[in-house]
Design a protein around this motif. Sequence first.
Motif, PDB file in Angstrom:
ATOM      1  N   MET A  19       0.836  -1.197   0.000  1.00 57.36           N
ATOM      2  CA  MET A  19       0.000   0.000   0.000  1.00 57.36           C
ATOM      3  C   MET A  19       0.875   1.252   0.000  1.00 57.36           C
ATOM      4  SD  MET A  19      -2.997  -1.289  -0.098  1.00 57.36           S
ATOM      5  CE  MET A  19      -3.962   0.192   0.112  1.00 57.36           C
ATOM      6  N   LEU A  20       0.533   2.206  -0.872  1.00 59.48           N
ATOM      7  CA  LEU A  20       1.260   3.478  -0.949  1.00 59.48           C
ATOM      8  C   LEU A  20       0.534   4.582  -0.195  1.00 59.48           C
ATOM      9  CD1 LEU A  20       2.317   3.398  -4.716  1.00 59.48           C
ATOM     10  CD2 LEU A  20       3.676   2.770  -2.709  1.00 59.48           C
ATOM     11  N   VAL A  21      -0.716   4.334   0.169  1.00 54.32           N
ATOM     12  CA  VAL A  21      -1.524   5.310   0.900  1.00 54.32           C
ATOM     13  C   VAL A  21      -2.248   4.588   2.039  1.00 54.32           C
ATOM     14  CG1 VAL A  21      -1.905   6.764  -1.138  1.00 54.32           C
ATOM     15  CG2 VAL A  21      -3.545   4.973  -0.572  1.00 54.32           C
ATOM     16  N   THR A  22      -2.754   5.383   2.974  1.00 51.46           N
ATOM     17  CA  THR A  22      -3.595   4.824   4.029  1.00 51.46           C
ATOM     18  C   THR A  22      -5.038   4.998   3.590  1.00 51.46           C
ATOM     19  OG1 THR A  22      -1.976   5.379   5.721  1.00 51.46           O
ATOM     20  CG2 THR A  22      -4.223   4.978   6.461  1.00 51.46           C
ATOM     21  N   MET A  23      -5.749   3.872   3.510  1.00 46.20           N
ATOM     22  CA  MET A  23      -7.146   3.924   3.072  1.00 46.20           C
ATOM     23  C   MET A  23      -8.048   3.787   4.294  1.00 46.20           C
ATOM     24  SD  MET A  23      -6.972   1.708  -0.446  1.00 46.20           S
ATOM     25  CE  MET A  23      -8.679   1.901  -0.785  1.00 46.20           C
ATOM     26  N   SER A  24      -9.117   4.580   4.300  1.00 53.36           N
ATOM     27  CA  SER A  24     -10.066   4.477   5.408  1.00 53.36           C
ATOM     28  C   SER A  24     -11.085   3.394   5.076  1.00 53.36           C
ATOM     29  CB  SER A  24     -10.766   5.825   5.631  1.00 53.36           C
ATOM     30  OG  SER A  24     -11.501   6.161   4.469  1.00 53.36           O
ATOM     31  N   GLY A  25     -11.778   2.958   6.086  1.00 47.78           N
ATOM     32  CA  GLY A  25     -12.826   1.968   5.863  1.00 47.78           C
ATOM     33  C   GLY A  25     -12.291   0.547   5.942  1.00 47.78           C
ATOM     34  N   ARG A  84     -12.376  -3.613   4.112  1.00 48.57           N
ATOM     35  CA  ARG A  84     -12.520  -4.460   2.922  1.00 48.57           C
ATOM     36  C   ARG A  84     -12.940  -5.831   3.428  1.00 48.57           C
ATOM     37  NH1 ARG A  84      -9.994  -8.499   0.612  1.00 48.57           N
ATOM     38  NH2 ARG A  84     -10.293  -8.803  -1.609  1.00 48.57           N
ATOM     39  N   ASN A  85     -14.111  -6.271   3.075  1.00 49.34           N
ATOM     40  CA  ASN A  85     -14.668  -7.545   3.548  1.00 49.34           C
ATOM     41  C   ASN A  85     -14.648  -7.640   5.072  1.00 49.34           C
ATOM     42  OD1 ASN A  85     -15.072  -8.318   0.910  1.00 49.34           O
ATOM     43  ND2 ASN A  85     -13.196  -9.514   0.793  1.00 49.34           N
ATOM     44  N   GLY A  86     -14.927  -6.534   5.733  1.00 48.62           N
ATOM     45  CA  GLY A  86     -15.008  -6.532   7.188  1.00 48.62           C
ATOM     46  C   GLY A  86     -13.686  -6.345   7.908  1.00 48.62           C
ATOM     47  N   SER A  87     -12.575  -6.260   7.188  1.00 47.57           N
ATOM     48  CA  SER A  87     -11.252  -6.052   7.804  1.00 47.57           C
ATOM     49  C   SER A  87     -10.701  -4.717   7.354  1.00 47.57           C
ATOM     50  CB  SER A  87     -10.280  -7.151   7.372  1.00 47.57           C
ATOM     51  OG  SER A  87     -10.745  -8.405   7.788  1.00 47.57           O
ATOM     52  N   ARG A  88      -9.965  -4.081   8.241  1.00 43.75           N
ATOM     53  CA  ARG A  88      -9.360  -2.788   7.887  1.00 43.75           C
ATOM     54  C   ARG A  88      -8.316  -2.982   6.801  1.00 43.75           C
ATOM     55  NH1 ARG A  88     -10.974   1.154  10.662  1.00 43.75           N
ATOM     56  NH2 ARG A  88      -9.227   2.540  10.360  1.00 43.75           N
ATOM     57  N   TRP A  89      -8.140  -1.972   5.973  1.00 46.83           N
ATOM     58  CA  TRP A  89      -7.109  -2.004   4.942  1.00 46.83           C
ATOM     59  C   TRP A  89      -5.735  -1.994   5.611  1.00 46.83           C
ATOM     60  CZ3 TRP A  89      -7.500  -2.673  -0.196  1.00 46.83           C
ATOM     61  CH2 TRP A  89      -8.747  -2.538  -0.778  1.00 46.83           C
ATOM     62  N   PRO A  90      -4.733  -2.586   4.982  1.00 52.20           N
ATOM     63  CA  PRO A  90      -3.374  -2.497   5.536  1.00 52.20           C
ATOM     64  C   PRO A  90      -2.920  -1.042   5.560  1.00 52.20           C
ATOM     65  CG  PRO A  90      -3.477  -4.116   3.767  1.00 52.20           C
ATOM     66  CD  PRO A  90      -4.780  -3.391   3.776  1.00 52.20           C
ATOM     67  N   ALA A  91      -2.078  -0.716   6.517  1.00 47.22           N
ATOM     68  CA  ALA A  91      -1.560   0.647   6.622  1.00 47.22           C
ATOM     69  C   ALA A  91      -0.575   0.909   5.482  1.00 47.22           C
ATOM     70  CB  ALA A  91      -0.872   0.831   7.968  1.00 47.22           C
ATOM     71  N   ARG A  92      -0.237   2.182   5.311  1.00 50.00           N
ATOM     72  CA  ARG A  92       0.727   2.569   4.278  1.00 50.00           C
ATOM     73  C   ARG A  92       2.044   1.828   4.516  1.00 50.00           C
ATOM     74  NH1 ARG A  92       3.404   8.509   3.537  1.00 50.00           N
ATOM     75  NH2 ARG A  92       4.577   7.986   1.672  1.00 50.00           N
ATOM     76  N   GLY A  93       2.592   1.214   3.442  1.00 51.55           N
ATOM     77  CA  GLY A  93       3.852   0.483   3.525  1.00 51.55           C
ATOM     78  C   GLY A  93       3.690  -0.998   3.832  1.00 51.55           C
ATOM     79  N   GLU A  94       2.503  -1.421   4.290  1.00 49.06           N
ATOM     80  CA  GLU A  94       2.284  -2.838   4.571  1.00 49.06           C
ATOM     81  C   GLU A  94       1.887  -3.572   3.294  1.00 49.06           C
ATOM     82  OE1 GLU A  94      -0.592  -3.189   7.686  1.00 49.06           O
ATOM     83  OE2 GLU A  94       0.805  -2.501   9.218  1.00 49.06           O
ATOM     84  N   THR A  95       2.102  -4.872   3.294  1.00 47.94           N
ATOM     85  CA  THR A  95       1.758  -5.672   2.121  1.00 47.94           C
ATOM     86  C   THR A  95       0.540  -6.536   2.417  1.00 47.94           C
ATOM     87  OG1 THR A  95       3.214  -7.476   2.792  1.00 47.94           O
ATOM     88  CG2 THR A  95       4.157  -5.802   1.344  1.00 47.94           C
ATOM     89  N   THR A  96      -0.132  -6.913   1.340  1.00 48.59           N
ATOM     90  CA  THR A  96      -1.283  -7.802   1.431  1.00 48.59           C
ATOM     91  C   THR A  96      -1.422  -8.537   0.111  1.00 48.59           C
ATOM     92  OG1 THR A  96      -3.614  -7.951   2.020  1.00 48.59           O
ATOM     93  CG2 THR A  96      -2.984  -6.102   0.634  1.00 48.59           C
ATOM     94  N   VAL A  97      -2.175  -9.607   0.135  1.00 49.57           N
ATOM     95  CA  VAL A  97      -2.449 -10.375  -1.080  1.00 49.57           C
ATOM     96  C   VAL A  97      -3.915 -10.183  -1.421  1.00 49.57           C
ATOM     97  CG1 VAL A  97      -2.502 -12.668  -2.114  1.00 49.57           C
ATOM     98  CG2 VAL A  97      -0.673 -12.053  -0.527  1.00 49.57           C
TER      99      VAL A  97
END
Length: 85
Positions: free
Chosen positions: A5-11, A13-26
């Motif tokens: 993630m390059l930005v911090t997203m609010s809200g 996704r499927n009931g879980s918070r988005w990863p913070a800026r700099g964190e990875t996810t699949v």
Amino acid sequence: MQIRMLVTMSGTRNGSRWPARGETTVLPDGEASRLVAAGLAEEVAEPAPPVETATPPPAEVTAPPAAKPPSRRRGRPGKGESPKE
């Protein structure tokens, strides 16, 4: 696809918070590619899977089988045998 993630997203996704800026996810490929195209994330090159190496177990050392004791036949000697004293 794995993304960072390059930005911090609010809200959420499927009931879980988005990863913070700099964190990875699949994420699924379609969703991840849309975030990359929008500049919200970058694709992370997935590392190659580790190469499995096998180490054989140490060889078992066993003593050779014991010699058989001579047979003690009773009765008359067989063909080609000499009588025992």
